[in-house]
Design a protein around this motif. Structure first.
Motif, PDB file in Angstrom:
ATOM      1  N   ASP A  81     -10.614  70.692 -52.190  1.00 26.42           N
ATOM      2  CA  ASP A  81     -11.846  70.145 -51.626  1.00 26.42           C
ATOM      3  C   ASP A  81     -12.139  70.865 -50.313  1.00 26.42           C
ATOM      4  O   ASP A  81     -11.219  71.355 -49.649  1.00 26.42           O
ATOM      5  CB  ASP A  81     -11.684  68.640 -51.384  1.00 26.42           C
ATOM      6  N   ILE A  82     -13.404  70.935 -49.934  1.00 28.93           N
ATOM      7  CA  ILE A  82     -13.757  71.598 -48.676  1.00 28.93           C
ATOM      8  C   ILE A  82     -13.359  70.738 -47.486  1.00 28.93           C
ATOM      9  O   ILE A  82     -12.790  71.217 -46.511  1.00 28.93           O
ATOM     10  CB  ILE A  82     -15.260  71.927 -48.639  1.00 28.93           C
ATOM     11  N   ASN A  83     -13.641  69.441 -47.564  1.00 24.55           N
ATOM     12  CA  ASN A  83     -13.325  68.541 -46.459  1.00 24.55           C
ATOM     13  C   ASN A  83     -12.068  67.744 -46.777  1.00 24.55           C
ATOM     14  O   ASN A  83     -12.032  66.984 -47.747  1.00 24.55           O
ATOM     15  CB  ASN A  83     -14.497  67.588 -46.197  1.00 24.55           C
ATOM     16  N   LEU A  84     -11.036  67.919 -45.948  1.00 26.13           N
ATOM     17  CA  LEU A  84      -9.796  67.156 -46.090  1.00 26.13           C
ATOM     18  C   LEU A  84      -9.660  66.222 -44.886  1.00 26.13           C
ATOM     19  O   LEU A  84     -10.427  66.308 -43.934  1.00 26.13           O
ATOM     20  CB  LEU A  84      -8.602  68.104 -46.210  1.00 26.13           C
ATOM     21  N   SER A  85      -8.686  65.343 -44.944  1.00 25.51           N
ATOM     22  CA  SER A  85      -8.613  64.279 -43.947  1.00 25.51           C
ATOM     23  C   SER A  85      -8.351  64.789 -42.532  1.00 25.51           C
ATOM     24  O   SER A  85      -8.700  64.127 -41.556  1.00 25.51           O
ATOM     25  CB  SER A  85      -7.534  63.268 -44.344  1.00 25.51           C
ATOM     26  N   ASP A  86      -7.732  65.973 -42.392  1.00 29.17           N
ATOM     27  CA  ASP A  86      -7.438  66.495 -41.050  1.00 29.17           C
ATOM     28  C   ASP A  86      -8.254  67.736 -40.710  1.00 29.17           C
ATOM     29  O   ASP A  86      -7.904  68.490 -39.815  1.00 29.17           O
ATOM     30  CB  ASP A  86      -5.947  66.779 -40.890  1.00 29.17           C
ATOM     31  N   GLY A  87      -9.347  67.971 -41.437  1.00 31.17           N
ATOM     32  CA  GLY A  87     -10.206  69.110 -41.119  1.00 31.17           C
ATOM     33  C   GLY A  87     -10.789  69.759 -42.357  1.00 31.17           C
ATOM     34  O   GLY A  87     -10.640  69.263 -43.471  1.00 31.17           O
ATOM     35  N   SER A  88     -11.433  70.893 -42.138  1.00 33.89           N
ATOM     36  CA  SER A  88     -12.045  71.637 -43.228  1.00 33.89           C
ATOM     37  C   SER A  88     -11.051  72.626 -43.810  1.00 33.89           C
ATOM     38  O   SER A  88     -10.326  73.301 -43.063  1.00 33.89           O
ATOM     39  CB  SER A  88     -13.283  72.387 -42.726  1.00 33.89           C
ATOM     40  N   SER A  89     -11.022  72.723 -45.133  1.00 32.91           N
ATOM     41  CA  SER A  89     -10.113  73.686 -45.766  1.00 32.91           C
ATOM     42  C   SER A  89     -10.531  75.125 -45.468  1.00 32.91           C
ATOM     43  O   SER A  89      -9.744  76.053 -45.650  1.00 32.91           O
ATOM     44  CB  SER A  89     -10.051  73.456 -47.278  1.00 32.91           C
ATOM     45  N   LEU A  90     -11.779  75.317 -44.986  1.00 31.28           N
ATOM     46  CA  LEU A  90     -12.203  76.651 -44.577  1.00 31.28           C
ATOM     47  C   LEU A  90     -11.325  77.181 -43.440  1.00 31.28           C
ATOM     48  O   LEU A  90     -11.204  78.399 -43.252  1.00 31.28           O
ATOM     49  CB  LEU A  90     -13.663  76.637 -44.135  1.00 31.28           C
TER      50      LEU A  90
END
Length: 202
Positions: free
Chosen positions: A55-64
């Protein structure tokens, strides 16, 4: 040989649903899961996976934020983005990481399974996400860094906090923010949020 799959999504029900689909629809059982970027990097260090569904948005930030490191450390890992975010907006940025597989969480189940099967069988996607980007989409030409900082802005995070989170200088964040406003032709955060809502970016 069966693929060894890692799911990275911060919603446990989505992870459980995907695992069930892999097992009962596709016959794949070697599936692990993580909920955030820290867990993701730790899991990749400890186990060799063939496929990552991210996923792009994870609980501790963006996977980008972690994609450059993943690409450098695990060049053979095949990656699919599985997100609520519109595919066309991220297509050009994701191409920089060699990512061409993208599944929307809003997709019909039958189509989703078809695309997952193609990805796990190492087949090309039927349609490149770049083709889904409309010509007037103001977010389509964003760089990975601009998309990364955009997510923080939309969450209401201030410039100093963004700089601290990304380990960047304050003036670097300020420069990128100005570029974001210029590209979207918006004058402030409220206008930017309204535009992001219109294009279903959150």
């Amino acid at each position: 040989m069966q693929p060894k799959i890692l799911l990275a999504d911060d919603h446990s029900m989505i992870r459980k649903g995907l695992r069930a689909s892999f097992k009962f629809e596709l016959g794949y059982t070697e599936v692990s899961e993580v909920a955030n970027c820290n867990e993701l990097m730790k899991e990749l260090r400890g186990t060799k996976y063939t496929h990552l569904i991210l996923d792009i948005n994870l609980s501790d930030g963006s996977s980008l934020e972690v994609l450059p490191a993943i690409q450098k450390l695990y060049p053979d890992l095949r990656i699919m983005i599985f997100s609520m975010q519109p595919a066309g907006i991220y297509a050009k940025a994701l191409r920089q990481y060699g990512i061409h597989h993208y599944v929307s969480k809003t997709m019909q189940e039958e189509e989703m399974i078809r695309l997952l099967r193609r990805f796990l069988q190492n087949e090309p996607p039927p349609q490149d996400p770049a083709e889904l980007s409309g010509p007037n989409n103001p977010f389509a030409d964003f760089t990975p860094r601009e998309l990364e900082i955009l997510h923080y802005i939309l969450k209401g995070t201030g410039t100093n906090e963004i700089a601290s989170a990304l380990n960047l200088k304050w003036n670097t964040i300020s420069t990128v923010k100005n570029r974001i406003f210029e590209k979207t032709n918006t004058g402030n955060v409220i206008e930017l949020k309204d535009l992001a809502t219109l294009y279903k970016v959150n």
